[in-house]
Write an enzyme that holds these catalytic residues in place. Structure first.
Site, short mmCIF file in Angstrom:
data_model
loop_
_atom_site.label_atom_id
_atom_site.label_comp_id
_atom_site.label_asym_id
_atom_site.label_seq_id
_atom_site.Cartn_x
_atom_site.Cartn_y
_atom_site.Cartn_z
CB ILE A 1 -0.93 0.01 1.23
CG1 ILE A 1 -1.82 -1.24 1.22
CG2 ILE A 1 -1.80 1.26 1.23
CD1 ILE A 1 -2.76 -1.36 2.40
N PRO A 2 1.13 1.83 -1.16
CG PRO A 2 1.03 2.59 -3.38
CD PRO A 2 0.35 1.67 -2.40
CB CYS A 3 1.82 5.40 2.67
SG CYS A 3 2.94 4.31 3.53
CG HIS A 4 6.56 4.37 -1.14
ND1 HIS A 4 5.90 3.18 -0.90
CD2 HIS A 4 6.86 4.37 -2.47
CE1 HIS A 4 5.82 2.49 -2.04
NE2 HIS A 4 6.39 3.19 -3.00
NE ARG A 5 4.39 3.63 -5.79
CZ ARG A 5 3.86 2.51 -6.26
NH1 ARG A 5 2.58 2.49 -6.61
NH2 ARG A 5 4.59 1.41 -6.37
#
Length: 279
Positions: free
Chosen positions: A243-247
């Site tokens: 779940i790409p919260c880094h983006r």
């Protein structure tokens, strides 16, 4: 183990580059900070990300990141144009999110068996937990923080039964962090409020190599004024990378905080953009 040690050095280099970018430190200076020869450092860094340290740092400047934000379409268009149902984007993962029911939320994992393991990744060691429903935990950790990472997972799924099964979880890690892609979705099963689930679903629509802002996430879920709540939901995500919260970054082009450390976020963002540009 060697991969973990090398990543720790790379993370140190990213920290040094971020702190002293205005001074434009040269290769020799960075290598000295890591007690490596310039040749060894350049080769190690390039093997990891595919580009030079200097080029990697250029990706992470505020001006470049703001440009990437401007290039990104709205989330629904970005997801559609990414071709997520085809193998055309090698570095995208096809992830299907499933939320536990309200009753399961209250039960905090009662009746579930969570198989878990610690594994090396391109971004250091991680702890992964999987159930029959799918991946339910993925966090980055350091060797000396394993007990704390496991305790955090236990606290969220406090009524589940836990079994260390590295041979099982290794199959998930191989799929998540390899360049191979399967046609069937990788399922994740999460505990969260309705609002958090909406935010996490929006995160899944951000293609690899792309960035969006907290404001754009708020608008995508129909709550443009809920910036603080969106930030909290992004920070509460317990399934790193998938779940790409880094983006999600600040609209000013600032990387911002990350549950597992801002240098880790810089590393993942730069690593993905390098691969995106190489395609």
């Amino acid at each position: 183990m060697e991969n973990t040690i090398n990543y720790e050095r790379i993370e140190q280099a990213i920290h040094y580059l971020a702190a002293d970018f205005q001074q434009q430190p040269d290769l020799d200076e960075i290598a000295r900070q890591l007690y490596l020869s310039p040749f060894h450092f350049q080769r190690m860094f390039t093997d990891w990300v595919g580009i030079s340290p200097k080029r990697f740092t250029q990706y992470l400047t505020a001006d470049y990141l703001k440009t990437r934000l401007r290039q990104t379409k709205n989330l629904s268009e970005a997801a559609e144009s990414a071709g997520l149902s085809t193998p055309s984007r090698v570095y995208d993962l096809f992830v299907q999110l499933e939320a536990v029911t309200p009753q399961e939320f209250k039960m905090q994992g009662a009746g579930l068996t969570m198989q878990y393991g610690f594994h090396p990744t391109p971004f250091g060691e991680c702890l992964i937990g999987v159930t029959a429903r799918g991946v339910s935990w993925l966090s980055f950790t350091a060797p000396e923080q394993k007990a704390a990472a496991f305790a955090e997972m236990q606290n969220v799924w406090r009524n589940a039964q836990f079994e260390e099964q590295n041979s099982v979880t290794a199959l998930y890690i191989d799929r998540i962090f390899s360049d191979r892609r399967a046609d069937d979705p990788l399922k994740v099963a999460v505990r969260g409020t309705n609002f958090q689930i909406k935010v996490w679903e929006a995160l899944l629509s951000i293609p690899a190599g792309e960035l969006t802002s907290y404001q754009e996430i708020a608008e995508a879920i129909g709550n443009p004024k809920a910036l603080q709540a969106v930030g909290s939901a992004v920070g509460a995500n317990a399934i790193a990378y998938l779940i790409p919260c880094h983006r999600v970054i600040k609209k000013e082009g600032i990387i911002g905080g990350y549950r597992w450390g801002s240098e880790k976020k810089r590393a993942i963002v730069g690593w993905e953009m390098a691969r995106y540009e190489a395609r």
